[in-house]
Design a protein around this motif. Sequence first.
Motif, mmCIF file in Angstrom:
data_model
loop_
_atom_site.group_PDB
_atom_site.id
_atom_site.type_symbol
_atom_site.label_atom_id
_atom_site.label_comp_id
_atom_site.label_asym_id
_atom_site.label_seq_id
_atom_site.Cartn_x
_atom_site.Cartn_y
_atom_site.Cartn_z
ATOM 1 N N HIS A 155 -48.066 17.552 -79.768
ATOM 2 C CA HIS A 155 -48.529 18.106 -81.132
ATOM 3 C C HIS A 155 -47.503 17.599 -82.188
ATOM 4 N N MET A 156 -47.970 17.333 -83.393
ATOM 5 C CA MET A 156 -47.395 16.848 -84.774
ATOM 6 C C MET A 156 -46.025 17.942 -84.924
ATOM 7 N N THR A 157 -44.819 17.213 -85.443
ATOM 8 C CA THR A 157 -43.878 18.070 -85.797
ATOM 9 C C THR A 157 -43.311 17.581 -87.098
ATOM 10 N N LEU A 158 -42.372 16.690 -87.074
ATOM 11 C CA LEU A 158 -41.821 16.125 -88.327
ATOM 12 C C LEU A 158 -42.861 15.194 -88.992
ATOM 13 N N PRO A 159 -42.909 15.044 -90.109
ATOM 14 C CA PRO A 159 -43.955 14.168 -90.745
ATOM 15 C C PRO A 159 -44.059 12.794 -89.996
ATOM 16 N N GLY A 160 -45.326 12.565 -89.600
ATOM 17 C CA GLY A 160 -45.456 11.234 -88.831
ATOM 18 C C GLY A 160 -44.910 11.273 -87.414
ATOM 19 N N TYR A 161 -44.455 12.208 -86.966
ATOM 20 C CA TYR A 161 -43.638 12.171 -85.612
ATOM 21 C C TYR A 161 -44.660 13.022 -84.727
ATOM 22 N N ARG A 162 -45.044 12.756 -83.581
ATOM 23 C CA ARG A 162 -45.837 13.414 -82.237
ATOM 24 C C ARG A 162 -44.627 13.694 -81.558
ATOM 25 N N ARG A 163 -44.792 14.987 -81.110
ATOM 26 C CA ARG A 163 -43.625 15.786 -80.234
ATOM 27 C C ARG A 163 -44.399 15.644 -78.996
ATOM 28 N N ILE A 164 -43.383 15.230 -77.756
ATOM 29 C CA ILE A 164 -44.003 15.116 -76.514
ATOM 30 C C ILE A 164 -42.908 15.237 -75.498
ATOM 31 N N GLU A 165 -43.150 15.815 -74.345
ATOM 32 C CA GLU A 165 -42.193 15.804 -73.206
ATOM 33 C C GLU A 165 -42.479 14.805 -72.177
ATOM 34 N N LEU A 166 -41.306 13.930 -71.867
ATOM 35 C CA LEU A 166 -41.377 12.983 -70.798
ATOM 36 C C LEU A 166 -40.270 12.958 -69.831
ATOM 37 N N HIS A 167 -40.445 13.041 -68.706
ATOM 38 C CA HIS A 167 -39.450 12.725 -67.538
ATOM 39 C C HIS A 167 -38.646 11.410 -67.945
ATOM 40 N N CYS A 168 -37.336 11.672 -67.781
ATOM 41 C CA CYS A 168 -36.328 10.692 -67.956
ATOM 42 C C CYS A 168 -35.597 10.584 -66.707
ATOM 43 N N VAL A 169 -35.424 9.570 -65.878
ATOM 44 C CA VAL A 169 -35.111 9.424 -64.441
ATOM 45 C C VAL A 169 -34.287 8.390 -64.262
ATOM 46 N N PRO A 170 -33.410 8.248 -63.407
ATOM 47 C CA PRO A 170 -32.142 7.476 -63.194
ATOM 48 C C PRO A 170 -33.174 5.909 -62.645
ATOM 49 N N PRO A 171 -32.348 4.770 -63.371
ATOM 50 C CA PRO A 171 -33.156 3.539 -62.949
ATOM 51 C C PRO A 171 -33.540 3.380 -61.614
ATOM 52 N N GLY A 172 -34.830 2.951 -61.243
ATOM 53 C CA GLY A 172 -34.935 2.474 -59.770
ATOM 54 C C GLY A 172 -35.959 3.926 -59.045
ATOM 55 N N GLN A 173 -35.724 5.084 -59.776
ATOM 56 C CA GLN A 173 -36.464 6.060 -59.275
ATOM 57 C C GLN A 173 -37.811 6.194 -59.840
ATOM 58 N N SER A 174 -38.746 6.536 -59.040
ATOM 59 C CA SER A 174 -40.298 6.809 -59.506
ATOM 60 C C SER A 174 -40.494 7.993 -60.649
ATOM 61 N N GLN A 175 -41.257 7.775 -61.260
ATOM 62 C CA GLN A 175 -41.525 9.017 -62.373
ATOM 63 C C GLN A 175 -42.872 9.694 -61.885
#
Length: 208
Positions: free
Chosen positions: A188-208
């Motif tokens: 959803h939209m939050t700050l003006p012009g910014y879209r808020r989203i949740e994403l997985h952030c995983v160590p390099p080399g690991q699958s998402q």
Amino acid sequence: IGATLADSYSQINWGVRGGWVLHRDGLTFAQSLYRTNALVHAQDGAGLGLENQSGVRLDRRGYALVSGISAYRNNRVALRTDDLGADIDARRITRNVIPTRGALTRVDFETRRGISLMIHPILVEDIRVPLGATVFGNDGLSRGIAGPNGEIFVSGVQLGEQLSVRWGTRPDQRCEMQLEQMQAAPSHMTLPGYRRIELHCVPPGQSQ
């Protein structure tokens, strides 16, 4: 354009003022050309205006000509901030040049069109991204930074791009996010012009 009509004759005259420069990426037109000029380029900057240059905008290739700059003096060249929307990221909007007399000085700006996001990263083992962590894109250039609550603010990113978040030099001080997840993640939209989203952030080399 002018016209003169009489019983025995008619006359039409017309004139065009302006100039053009042929360079490595094609032809760029100008309202006028004087002895010393600047060729401005901003990748992905088509349509942007230039400060103090009425009617001058970057063409479809991101080029424009600034005419009549002062030789051997400091000249400020700037993109119009009013034209920079949420879909374009400009790392720098002003440049200063000191040309020689009769020179055509090239002035480059780094601009990139894309999406602006406020990302809540989901990390393993309750690790939290610290304030000031830097986000890099596929090209190795900075795309954003982490805020005080762990949210990550990025701009000029593209769907499908991979982002690398780093807050140290050790392997356990970095993680990666795939923006192709955006298609399935709620937002959803939050700050003006910014879209808020949740994403997985995983160590390099690991699958998402």
